[in-house]
Design a protein around this motif. Structure first.
Motif, PDB file in Angstrom:
ATOM      1  N   UNK A  60       0.807  -1.221   0.000  1.00 30.37           N
ATOM      2  CA  UNK A  60       0.000   0.000   0.000  1.00 30.37           C
ATOM      3  C   UNK A  60       0.843   1.275   0.000  1.00 30.37           C
ATOM      4  N   UNK A  61       2.172   1.132   0.039  1.00 37.79           N
ATOM      5  CA  UNK A  61       3.054   2.299   0.073  1.00 37.79           C
ATOM      6  C   UNK A  61       4.107   2.202  -1.035  1.00 37.79           C
ATOM      7  N   UNK A  62       4.174   3.245  -1.856  1.00 38.99           N
ATOM      8  CA  UNK A  62       5.172   3.323  -2.918  1.00 38.99           C
ATOM      9  C   UNK A  62       5.986   4.583  -2.705  1.00 38.99           C
ATOM     10  N   UNK A  63       7.301   4.423  -2.517  1.00 35.92           N
ATOM     11  CA  UNK A  63       8.172   5.563  -2.239  1.00 35.92           C
ATOM     12  C   UNK A  63       9.039   5.836  -3.456  1.00 35.92           C
ATOM     13  N   UNK A  64       8.954   7.072  -3.970  1.00 38.41           N
ATOM     14  CA  UNK A  64       9.723   7.478  -5.151  1.00 38.41           C
ATOM     15  C   UNK A  64      10.718   8.566  -4.758  1.00 38.41           C
ATOM     16  N   UNK A  65      11.880   8.536  -5.355  1.00 40.88           N
ATOM     17  CA  UNK A  65      12.876   9.576  -5.151  1.00 40.88           C
ATOM     18  C   UNK A  65      12.637  10.690  -6.159  1.00 40.88           C
ATOM     19  N   UNK A  66      12.435  11.913  -5.687  1.00 37.70           N
ATOM     20  CA  UNK A  66      12.186  13.035  -6.586  1.00 37.70           C
ATOM     21  C   UNK A  66      13.407  13.265  -7.481  1.00 37.70           C
ATOM     22  N   UNK A  67      13.202  13.384  -8.791  1.00 42.04           N
ATOM     23  CA  UNK A  67      14.337  13.568  -9.712  1.00 42.04           C
ATOM     24  C   UNK A  67      14.956  14.971  -9.611  1.00 42.04           C
ATOM     25  N   UNK A  68      16.214  15.055 -10.030  1.00 41.49           N
ATOM     26  CA  UNK A  68      16.910  16.331 -10.159  1.00 41.49           C
ATOM     27  C   UNK A  68      16.239  17.142 -11.268  1.00 41.49           C
ATOM     28  N   UNK A  69      16.059  18.453 -11.016  1.00 40.86           N
ATOM     29  CA  UNK A  69      15.410  19.321 -11.997  1.00 40.86           C
ATOM     30  C   UNK A  69      16.438  20.264 -12.610  1.00 40.86           C
ATOM     31  N   UNK A  70      16.519  20.264 -13.919  1.00 37.66           N
ATOM     32  CA  UNK A  70      17.420  21.132 -14.682  1.00 37.66           C
ATOM     33  C   UNK A  70      16.665  21.618 -15.916  1.00 37.66           C
ATOM     34  N   UNK A  71      17.101  22.708 -16.567  1.00 43.06           N
ATOM     35  CA  UNK A  71      18.311  23.494 -16.270  1.00 43.06           C
ATOM     36  C   UNK A  71      18.045  24.533 -15.182  1.00 43.06           C
ATOM     37  N   UNK A  72      19.127  25.035 -14.585  1.00 48.08           N
ATOM     38  CA  UNK A  72      19.016  26.023 -13.519  1.00 48.08           C
ATOM     39  C   UNK A  72      18.335  27.298 -13.993  1.00 48.08           C
ATOM     40  N   UNK A  73      18.528  27.642 -15.272  1.00 41.73           N
ATOM     41  CA  UNK A  73      17.989  28.896 -15.806  1.00 41.73           C
ATOM     42  C   UNK A  73      16.465  28.934 -15.798  1.00 41.73           C
TER      43      UNK A  73
END
Length: 342
Positions: free
Chosen positions: A291-304
């Motif tokens: 009943x629990x699914x844990x996901x790692x939030x992805x890195x967001x790019x580009x910085x601009x």
């Protein structure tokens, strides 16, 4: 050489560079005497199931001056029926091994008999064609969501024999059921890779949540079944997300609450917002709790692009094999971008 004279019906024709009946050549025929005996130089494929159905391409020399010259093509007791449209005068015969009721592994030379002006002549290959039986030892996983797209790894032997472009993996309802269910029809597992000991394929969708399926490898229309069952289970459902925020650096643990998460083989979360680069991270079932699914939030790019996106909801989706997971473009599970902590 010299022009062929009276009394000789075969010779070398410079029009097509092969031994030909004199009446079939519009140019002077040289080299008196009969054509050389037929010769098999190679053949492909080199193996197939003993039940037949394999198409073989045989190359050589003096393999008839026309298709009707082919008297027979045999592999031991197996007949291989020539295909006229694929015949190349004198040098290539394509044939299909006739279907017979046999489960015996064997190997035999290929024999071709052709008719000539001096009688029938037979060529026999130096190499042998092998009749082999494919077998399935195991497959993993043994279950997946009803919507399909589960990557299934099948292990066994002789899985790549015959015409592999025709090889299929079929899931069909187990005969152990007392009554066949109309909502569990055959479904195909789409092959991605194949060799002699394994096949990787992606399961198709099923008509019901509780379909018990035999996994079968079909080689040239001959089915070879597994002894185990693949079970289609209910698709995952999603009811909540915590927290509903992420940061550019990623790494936050996003916990989805729902059900049936354990039926998914490779869950993933993907940032698919047009403002950012596409990025994907894996998800895991937490502590074997379906009943629990844990996901790692992805890195967001580009910085601009980040400053203008702070405090806005970003588009993402959760991929759970072929089932439908949260998609921010249609669902209420918003994921709001906040600044990295300082």
């Amino acid at each position: 050489g010299q022009n062929i004279g009276t009394g000789f019906k075969c010779g070398w024709c410079s029009l097509n560079n092969q031994c030909t009946e004199r009446t079939e050549c519009n140019l002077p025929v040289t080299m008196t005497g009969d054509c050389d005996d037929p010769v098999i130089t190679s053949f492909d494929l080199v193996n197939g199931p003993p039940q037949g159905g394999t198409t073989i391409t045989i190359t050589g020399t003096n393999l008839g001056s026309q298709f009707s010259d082919i008297v027979s093509v045999t592999i031991g007791s197996h007949v291989c029926t020539p295909i006229e449209e694929e015949y190349r005068t004198g040098e290539r015969i394509v044939c299909n091994i006739d279907t017979i009721n046999s489960n015996t592994e064997d190997s035999n030379s290929i024999s071709i008999t052709v008719s000539t002006s001096s009688g029938d002549k037979t060529a026999t290959s130096n190499e042998q064609f092998m009749f082999l039986l494919p077998s399935i030892d195991s497959f993993f996983p043994t279950f997946g969501p009803r919507s399909g797209s589960t990557q299934v790894m099948i292990t066994g032997n002789n899985l790549d024999i015959g015409n592999t472009e025709q090889t299929r993996v079929i899931m069909r309802e187990s005969i152990n059921r007392r009554k066949k269910r109309q909502n569990c029809p055959d479904t195909e597992c789409n092959i991605m890779s194949i060799n002699t000991t394994y096949i990787t394929c992606y399961s198709g969708s099923a008509g019901s949540d509780d379909c018990l399926m035999i996994v079968a490898v079909e080689v040239n229309n001959n089915a070879f079944n597994s002894s185990s069952i693949f079970t289609y289970k209910p698709d995952p459902t999603f009811t909540d997300l915590d927290p509903e925020i992420t940061i550019p650096a990623g790494g936050i643990k996003l916990t989805f609450t729902g059900s049936n998460f354990d039926v998914v083989q490779s869950p993933m979360i993907t940032i698919n917002d047009s403002r950012f680069n596409i990025a994907t991270e894996s998800c895991l079932v937490e502590n074997n709790d379906s009943n629990l699914l844990v996901c790692t939030a992805p890195l967001i790019t580009p910085l601009s692009a980040i400053n203008d996106a702070i405090d806005t909801a970003i588009q993402y989706k959760v991929v759970v094999d072929g089932a439908t997971g949260p998609d921010s473009s249609i669902d209420t599970f918003e994921l709001v971008l906040q600044r990295d902590p300082t």
